[in-house]
Design a protein around this motif. Structure first.
Motif, short mmCIF file in Angstrom:
data_model
loop_
_atom_site.label_atom_id
_atom_site.label_comp_id
_atom_site.label_asym_id
_atom_site.label_seq_id
_atom_site.Cartn_x
_atom_site.Cartn_y
_atom_site.Cartn_z
N ASP A 22 16.24 -17.82 -23.43
CA ASP A 22 15.33 -17.53 -24.54
C ASP A 22 13.89 -17.81 -24.16
O ASP A 22 13.59 -18.76 -23.45
N PRO A 23 12.95 -16.99 -24.67
CA PRO A 23 11.52 -17.23 -24.39
C PRO A 23 11.02 -18.48 -25.10
O PRO A 23 11.68 -19.02 -25.99
N ARG A 25 8.85 -19.19 -27.37
CA ARG A 25 8.69 -19.28 -28.83
C ARG A 25 10.01 -19.63 -29.52
O ARG A 25 10.02 -20.21 -30.59
N LYS A 26 11.15 -19.27 -28.92
CA LYS A 26 12.45 -19.58 -29.53
C LYS A 26 12.96 -20.97 -29.17
O LYS A 26 13.82 -21.51 -29.84
N VAL A 133 2.72 -21.39 -28.08
CA VAL A 133 4.12 -20.99 -27.89
C VAL A 133 4.45 -19.65 -28.54
O VAL A 133 5.31 -18.92 -28.05
N ASP A 134 3.78 -19.29 -29.61
CA ASP A 134 4.08 -18.02 -30.27
C ASP A 134 3.37 -16.82 -29.65
O ASP A 134 3.79 -15.69 -29.82
N ASN A 139 6.50 -14.90 -23.49
CA ASN A 139 7.42 -14.48 -24.54
C ASN A 139 7.84 -13.02 -24.38
O ASN A 139 8.82 -12.58 -24.97
N ASN A 140 7.08 -12.25 -23.61
CA ASN A 140 7.40 -10.83 -23.43
C ASN A 140 8.70 -10.67 -22.66
O ASN A 140 8.97 -11.43 -21.73
#
Length: 150
Positions: A22-23, A25-26, A133-134, A139-140
């Motif tokens: 998971d990236p 943000r998760k 983080v978001d 996150n991509n």
């Protein structure tokens, strides 16, 4: 499948570790707080630093049987940034004395010590501030992110 290794360091020598597909943000919410969260596969351990060399250790699955020891080196992508950790080694040992196990493994002495060295997936760590983080580019998904230079 892409896997990420996450580390969160605390100033008192405590750290949290997690490996996940998971990236950031998760996963970030699972790295808040200072307790182990086995249901989320978040493990805790100790870290030390000496002149840019960072050593980490924790119990695999928080048991007494296996120690996971890491040796990473702090570096900068620009002067004074100190924004990367490069893996020097990652070992799993069956010895209950993690300091002695790491020292013996580095000398090449494996007598009486079960050592499994990891050679795959040793890409550098990148620092992601919690306030990013978001929005951080990590996150991509891989198909959108052409490359990321560590």
């Amino acid at each position: 499948v892409v896997y990420y290794r996450y580390l969160r360091f605390y100033p008192d020598g405590y750290y949290l570790a997690k490996t996940s597909p998971d990236p950031v943000r998760k996963v970030a919410n699972e790295l808040y707080g200072r307790k182990s969260r086995p249901k989320h596969n978040v493990w805790y351990g100790e870290w030390t630093m000496d002149e840019g060399d960072v050593r980490t250790r924790h119990k695999y699955n928080n048991t007494q049987e296996t120690n996971i020891e890491g040796h990473v080196r702090l570096r900068s992508t620009s002067e004074g940034a100190n924004n990367r950790l490069d893996y020097q080694s990652l070992n799993a040992t069956g010895d209950l004395d993690p300091v002695a196990a790491v020292e013996a493994a580095e000398r090449g002495d494996h007598t009486g010590i079960k050592v499994d060295r990891c050679k795959n997936g040793m890409a550098p760590y990148s620092f992601v501030p919690f306030e990013e983080v978001d929005t951080h580019c990590l996150n991509n998904p891989p198909q959108i992110m052409d490359f990321y230079i560590a």
